[in-house]
Design an enzyme around this catalytic site. Sequence first.
Site, PDB file in Angstrom:
ATOM      1  CB  CYS A 174      -0.937   0.000   1.207  1.00 51.03           C
ATOM      2  SG  CYS A 174      -0.091  -0.078   2.800  1.00 51.03           S
ATOM      3  CD  GLU A 211       6.467  -2.001   8.003  1.00 56.71           C
ATOM      4  OE1 GLU A 211       5.899  -3.034   8.389  1.00 56.71           O
ATOM      5  OE2 GLU A 211       6.622  -1.704   6.803  1.00 56.71           O
ATOM      6  N   GLY A 248     -14.932   7.035  16.218  1.00 55.20           N
ATOM      7  CA  GLY A 248     -13.948   7.510  15.246  1.00 55.20           C
ATOM      8  C   GLY A 248     -12.891   6.471  14.942  1.00 55.20           C
ATOM      9  CE  LYS A 249      -9.153   3.235  10.334  1.00 52.51           C
ATOM     10  NZ  LYS A 249      -9.828   1.996   9.897  1.00 52.51           N
TER      11      LYS A 249
END
Length: 468
Positions: free
Chosen positions: A50, A114, A191-192
Site C-alpha cells: 500500500c 515495522e 472515530g477511526k
Amino acid sequence: MHLIVVGLNYKTAPVEVRERFAIPDEELPLALDALKATTGILECVIVATCNRTELYAVVDRHTLCGHYIRAFMEQWFNLPREMFNRHLYMYEDDLANRHLFRVACGLDSMVIGETQILGQVRDAFFLARERKTTGTLFNRLFQQAITVAKRAHTETSIGESAVSVSYAAVELGKRIFGRFDDKKVMILGAGKMSELTAQHLTAGGAKEVFVVNRTLSRAEELADKMGGKAMGMDEALRRIDEADIVISSTGAQRFVLERDVVARAMKSRKKRPLFLIDIAVPRDIDPACGELPGVYLYDIDDLEGIVENNLEKRRQETAAIDVMIDAEMESYRQWYATLGVSPLIRGLQEKAAAIHEETLDSLLRKLPELDERQVKVIRKLSKSMLTQMIHDPILRVKELAAEKRSEASLDLFVQLFALEEEVARLKNEAKEAEKARTAGQAAAAGPDKQAASAEPQSFLAQLAGALR
C-alpha cells in the site's frame, strides 16, 4: 550486467497516485511475466504494497533499461508517463542493493522498524522465484536481504517500542493491568482512532467491548465489527463503573466525561483502577478526573510524547542496522566479483584433478603390491598436496577479479596455467545454456524480443563485463 530498481513510495507520491499503481495479488504473477519479457530484463522481482510499488531488475544495459521499465509501467498501469515520471526514483547497482536491504529491514518504512515489510519482500521474492523470473544474482541478493532483516529485528530493539498513538495506549494499559483478557473496554465515540485502539486492545486479549455513540446506528455498526455491544451515551455514563478501560474520541466541543461522574463510578469499583484514554481534540474527559485515586488518565499529548520518544529509540537503532547492511553489501560485492571467474577457477580445479588421477593411476600400475589401505593413504595425501598447491592461485585470481582493469592479469593467469582448453570448454557449455535460456525468453516474448545480452567475443571479455 547491472542491478536497477525503479519505483515510487509514500515519500515521493501521494496516496491518489500510489493507488493507481497497486497490483492485486492475483495479477502479480502476470505482471512479473510481462516485466521479465521486457527488452533487456534478465531477472526481476516486483514489491507492491500500500505504501510502495518497486520494480527490481537485473539488466544488460542500465542506460536503456530505465526507459524500458518506465514503458512497461506506462503500458501495464495504463497511465501516461507524464503523470508519474516525477514521482519515480531509480537506483542502480550498489545504491539499488542498499535500498533493498533498507526496505527489507524496515528503515525505509513510514513507521521505522515495522516488520510487515519483511514478509512482503519475502513473499515477492518467493513468487518471482516460483515464476522463474529470478536467477543467480537475485536469488543471492534477496536471500541476503531477508537474512539481514531478520538479524536486524532479533539483534536490535528497533521493533520493540510503540510508535502509533493507538498502540502506545495499549502499551500503557499493559503497565497498569498487566493483562486484558478479563477487562471490559468502553469506547466513547466511533472515530477511526478509537476503533484502532480498541482493535489493539482486543488483540491484546480484551474480551468485552461496549461501543457508545450519540447516533446509535453508528455505534451498532462499529460494535458488529468489534464483536461488542452498542449503547447510547446516557446509558454509558450510568455504567462507567463497569468498564476497566475507557477510550474517548467523540468530536464534542465540551467534556463528555465529568469529574463527578467518574468519582461516583470509582466508589462502586472498590479500588479497582480505571484507565481513561482521551484521544479527542478538544478533549472529551475533564483533566480533573486524573486527580482521583485509582484513575489513570492520558490525553493525546501524553501518547504522542511516548510515540516520539519511541521513534527516537528506533532511529538510534538504525545506525547498528546500517553497519549490518554495510557488511552484507561487502559480502555481496566479493561474491559478485568472483562470479565472473568461477569458470576459470573450475577449469584449474578440473585440470588439477585430472593430473592427480592420471599420476595416481601410473603410480599404482608401477606398485601393484600396495594394499587397499596404502592406496587410500597415498590417494588422500597426494590430493591434499595438490589442493594446497592450487589454494593460493585460486585466492589470487579472486583478488585479481576484484581489481579494476583485471582483464590482462586474468589472461596471463590462463596462459601461465595453460587453461585455454578447459576455459574454452566451460565457456561453450555456458554459451549453450545461455542459448537455451534466451530462446525460451524470446519464444515467450515474440519475434520482436531482442536478445537479453550480446554474445561475448572472448572469455576474458565476458569476465570484464561481469566485473563492470
